[in-house]
Design an enzyme around this catalytic site. Structure first.
Site, PDB file in Angstrom:
ATOM      1  N   LYS A 116      -6.258  -1.538 -12.651  1.00  0.00           N
ATOM      2  CA  LYS A 116      -6.646  -2.147 -11.385  1.00  0.00           C
ATOM      3  C   LYS A 116      -7.042  -3.618 -11.537  1.00  0.00           C
ATOM      4  O   LYS A 116      -6.754  -4.449 -10.667  1.00  0.00           O
ATOM      5  CB  LYS A 116      -7.793  -1.345 -10.766  1.00  0.00           C
ATOM      6  CG  LYS A 116      -7.361   0.016 -10.232  1.00  0.00           C
ATOM      7  CD  LYS A 116      -8.541   0.731  -9.596  1.00  0.00           C
ATOM      8  CE  LYS A 116      -8.084   1.986  -8.865  1.00  0.00           C
ATOM      9  NZ  LYS A 116      -7.388   2.930  -9.706  1.00  0.00           N
ATOM     10  N   GLU A 200     -16.368  -4.146  -6.549  1.00  0.00           N
ATOM     11  CA  GLU A 200     -15.825  -4.593  -5.271  1.00  0.00           C
ATOM     12  C   GLU A 200     -16.921  -4.579  -4.223  1.00  0.00           C
ATOM     13  O   GLU A 200     -17.847  -3.762  -4.280  1.00  0.00           O
ATOM     14  CB  GLU A 200     -14.697  -3.662  -4.793  1.00  0.00           C
ATOM     15  CG  GLU A 200     -13.404  -3.786  -5.543  1.00  0.00           C
ATOM     16  CD  GLU A 200     -12.345  -2.841  -4.997  1.00  0.00           C
ATOM     17  OE1 GLU A 200     -12.684  -2.017  -4.109  1.00  0.00           O
ATOM     18  OE2 GLU A 200     -11.201  -2.922  -5.441  1.00  0.00           O
ATOM     19  N   HIS A 235     -12.938  11.076  -1.080  1.00  0.00           N
ATOM     20  CA  HIS A 235     -11.876  10.169  -1.544  1.00  0.00           C
ATOM     21  C   HIS A 235     -10.501  10.835  -1.613  1.00  0.00           C
ATOM     22  O   HIS A 235      -9.563  10.236  -2.131  1.00  0.00           O
ATOM     23  CB  HIS A 235     -12.231   9.563  -2.908  1.00  0.00           C
ATOM     24  CG  HIS A 235     -13.529   8.821  -2.925  1.00  0.00           C
ATOM     25  ND1 HIS A 235     -13.748   7.663  -2.205  1.00  0.00           N
ATOM     26  CD2 HIS A 235     -14.701   9.084  -3.573  1.00  0.00           C
ATOM     27  CE1 HIS A 235     -14.981   7.238  -2.418  1.00  0.00           C
ATOM     28  NE2 HIS A 235     -15.580   8.079  -3.230  1.00  0.00           N
ATOM     29  N   ARG A 297       5.140   5.311  -7.171  1.00  0.00           N
ATOM     30  CA  ARG A 297       5.826   6.596  -7.027  1.00  0.00           C
ATOM     31  C   ARG A 297       5.962   6.917  -5.551  1.00  0.00           C
ATOM     32  O   ARG A 297       5.487   6.166  -4.696  1.00  0.00           O
ATOM     33  CB  ARG A 297       5.016   7.702  -7.711  1.00  0.00           C
ATOM     34  CG  ARG A 297       3.559   7.753  -7.219  1.00  0.00           C
ATOM     35  CD  ARG A 297       2.818   8.953  -7.716  1.00  0.00           C
ATOM     36  NE  ARG A 297       1.391   8.867  -7.476  1.00  0.00           N
ATOM     37  CZ  ARG A 297       0.779   9.112  -6.313  1.00  0.00           C
ATOM     38  NH1 ARG A 297       1.506   9.432  -5.251  1.00  0.00           N
ATOM     39  NH2 ARG A 297      -0.532   9.026  -6.190  1.00  0.00           N
TER      40      ARG A 297
END
Length: 615
Positions: A116, A200, A235, A297
């Protein structure tokens, strides 16, 4: 076009890929673990190869076993589906090195987007907006804390190599940061072998917006518009839709163009998804939507994009892998109507969404929607893999038309004895905020109990079911939490219940053991007559002792032919870490004993039959 295709996956996505491959005249090869030897994807493929034992780490995650299956079957190409090895760059390289066609992006693209922090740095360089945060190499506690303070609370700690909600913690205050960081690192190390994290800014009213992108080997990249995947539980996505509610043309253009820039930045080929997080506190706008990550994907939710564009994304994958150009240019793609998808899981909302396993004795889904499933009635839901049973996808001219169609199909869904989240999905689709398009990732957590389906059928459904059974006669005075009055006694999922009146007009299904399956609102219950002599739960007048729940037999205390007395323990079942002892309803002899210690049994399965001398 590719002549033969091995699908390195299972369940509904394997069946989905087989469907398109067959339409293109491609020979399909399934792979399976021991647990999946009789699975639907195995039955539907032209050929199937065993690759190992039931645990995924000993079958579907063993690259060498899959490559050996490809050699054995003469496959020309491998499609990884999603999950398992689909985003494993080493596996992709091994497939290509073996001389096979890899139906997916180049290994370099997978690696570029796999971490990430590196992915975000690449996006910044490409002019793609990213969430404010910290991506630095200094991973000391002091530096991370200082960066969190500079970002401002709340912040989100995320594993650099994370995914699927693992290695992620929200921190609301400075005092909580150290413990959350330590916990996040432990989880990241255990799940990904990498304890590094990034920070973040936590978005207080977040929406999950993602854009489907496609690239070919001729330099073309297009987007197929956005999806909204904001309705999530812990999530994990629950309901997805396309297009995103409240997305205006200007914001759509900005987000989709950013997604194309992101794909071009890694020379992307094939199907991919660029995921963004939006601050929806004042509605959707281009300056409040930021890049999160890329999934290299096909996505679980790809059918909603297919519905609004009329494109078969698996066909595009196969054509691009074969070297063909993109079938359509950007200007030829348009949005038609609205589509919503719900994920039907084998889990019990009433028990904290614990997974539910067993044989699908009754399994039917509502009409008027697309169904992608890896099981049929009579198949087993295994404890070894993801508990998703099916995806239901509704398409309509408007969002409300699609929503109502999907809610209706889920309302008519019957799953038994395996528990499902169908009733929960109906409640979510009917929630006023979802109906109005006011969705964000915290909706399910906020609403909690308001989204839980009813614990029992309506009086109308119970009355109609009672009319189909031969009631044992009225008993006066019994009623749970209600005034005493004359009514008939029944067992509802093994618990006594009074039904005041019988009426016709509601669908029900008779089971082979004489009990009745009552289905309503996506939920299923079993109704049976109450034995007036006070016999044990699950025991009929013929002495049949039935399992009151799916579980495992942990003790058998009698033998066939053995005399027993009323109340004597016969069999003990373990389910959800609880033990449930079943006893003899009357004096008699063990006439049938079809189970043994260690056996897995479904709800309603015959465990013991007790016979009297006159039987």
């Amino acid at each position: 076009m590719i002549e033969s295709l091995l699908i390195a996956n299972r369940g509904e996505i394997a069946c989905r890929i087989i469907r398109t491959a067959r339409a293109l005249g491609i020979r399909t090869i399934a792979v399976h673990s021991d647990a999946d030897a009789a699975a639907l994807h195995v039955r539907e493929a032209d050929e199937a190869v065993r690759i190992g034992l039931a645990p995924a780490r000993e079958s579907y995650l063993v690259a060498d076993a899959i490559l050996a299956a490809a050699r054995e079957s003469g496959a020309a190409a491998i499609h990884p589906g999603y999950g398992f090895l689909s985003e494993n760059a080493d596996f992709a390289e091994a497939v290509i090195a073996a001389g096979l066609v890899w139906v997916g992006p180049d290994p370099a693209s997978i690696r570029a987007m796999g971490l990430k922090d590196a992915a975000k740095e690449r996006m910044i360089a490409a002019g793609v907006p990213v969430t404010p945060g910290y991506l630095g190499d200094d991973q000391s506690d002091a530096r991370l804390f200082a960066e969190a303070e500079a970002i401002g609370w709340p912040v989100l700690i995320k594993a650099v190599a994370g995914g699927g909600g693992k290695g992620m913690r929200r921190v609301d205050a400075a005092a909580d940061f150290a413990d959350a960081l330590a916990s996040c690192r432990r989880e990241a190390a255990a799940a990904f072998g990498d304890e590094r994290v990034l920070l973040e800014k936590y978005i207080l009213s977040p929406r999950h917006i993602e854009v489907q992108v496609f690239g070919d080997r001729h330099g073309q990249v297009v987007h197929l518009f956005e999806r909204d995947c904001s309705l999530q539980r812990r999530h994990q996505k629950v309901i997805e839709e396309a297009p995103a509610p409240g997305m205006d043309d200007a914001t759509r253009a900005a987000v989709c163009e950013a997604a194309v820039r992101a794909a071009r930045a890694v020379d992307y080929v094939g199907a991919g998804t660029i995921e963004f997080i939006a601050d929806a506190s004042t509605g959707l706008s281009a300056d409040c939507i930021w890049f999160m990550e890329m999934n290299t994907r096909l996505q679980v939710e790809h059918p909603v994009t297919e519905a609004i564009t009329g494109v078969d994304l698996v066909e595009w994958q196969l054509r691009i892998a074969a070297g063909e150009p993109l079938p359509l240019a950007q200007e030829a793609l348009a949005i038609h109507g609205h589509a919503i998808e719900a994920r039907l899981y084998a889990e019990d909302p009433a028990k904290g969404f614990l997974p539910s396993t067993g044989t699908l004795t009754a399994f039917s889904l509502g009409d008027g929607v697309r169904v992608d499933s890896g099981v049929e009635e009579g198949d087993a839901i295994s404890p070894w893999y993801d508990p998703m049973i099916a995806k239901l996808i509704a398409h309509g001219d408007t969002r409300e038309e699609a929503r109502a169609a999907l809610a209706g199909a889920l309302d008519a869904t019957v799953v038994w004895p395996v528990r499902s989240n169908a009733g929960f999905l109906v409640e979510a689709l009917d929630h006023p905020d979802f109906v109005a398009g006011r969705v964000d990732t915290g909706l399910i957590a906020r609403e909690g109990e308001a989204l839980m389906p009813p614990a029992r059928p309506s009086e109308e459904a119970l009355g109609a079911a009672a009319a189909l059974l031969a009631p044992p006669g009225p008993l006066s005075g019994f009623r749970l939490n209600a005034p005493r009055r004359a009514e008939s006694l029944f067992l509802l999922d093994g618990q006594p219940i009074g039904i005041a009146s019988a009426r016709h007009g509601h669908a029900a299904r008779t089971l082979p053991d004489g009990r009745l399956l009552v289905a309503e609102g996506g939920q299923s219950w079993v109704l049976s007559p109450w034995r007036a002599d006070g016999g044990a739960e699950g025991a009929g007048s013929d002495g049949a002792i039935l399992s009151p729940m799916p579980g495992r037999v942990i003790a058998v205390d009698v033998a066939a032919g053995q005399p027993v007395i009323k109340g004597q323990r016969l069999v003990t079942i373990e389910a959800m870490k609880m033990e449930h002892a079943l006893t003899a309803p009357f004096d008699g002899t063990v006439a049938e004993l079809p189970v043994a210690t260690g056996a897995q049994v479904a709800e309603g399965a015959l465990l013991v039959r007790i016979a009297t001398e006159d039987q």
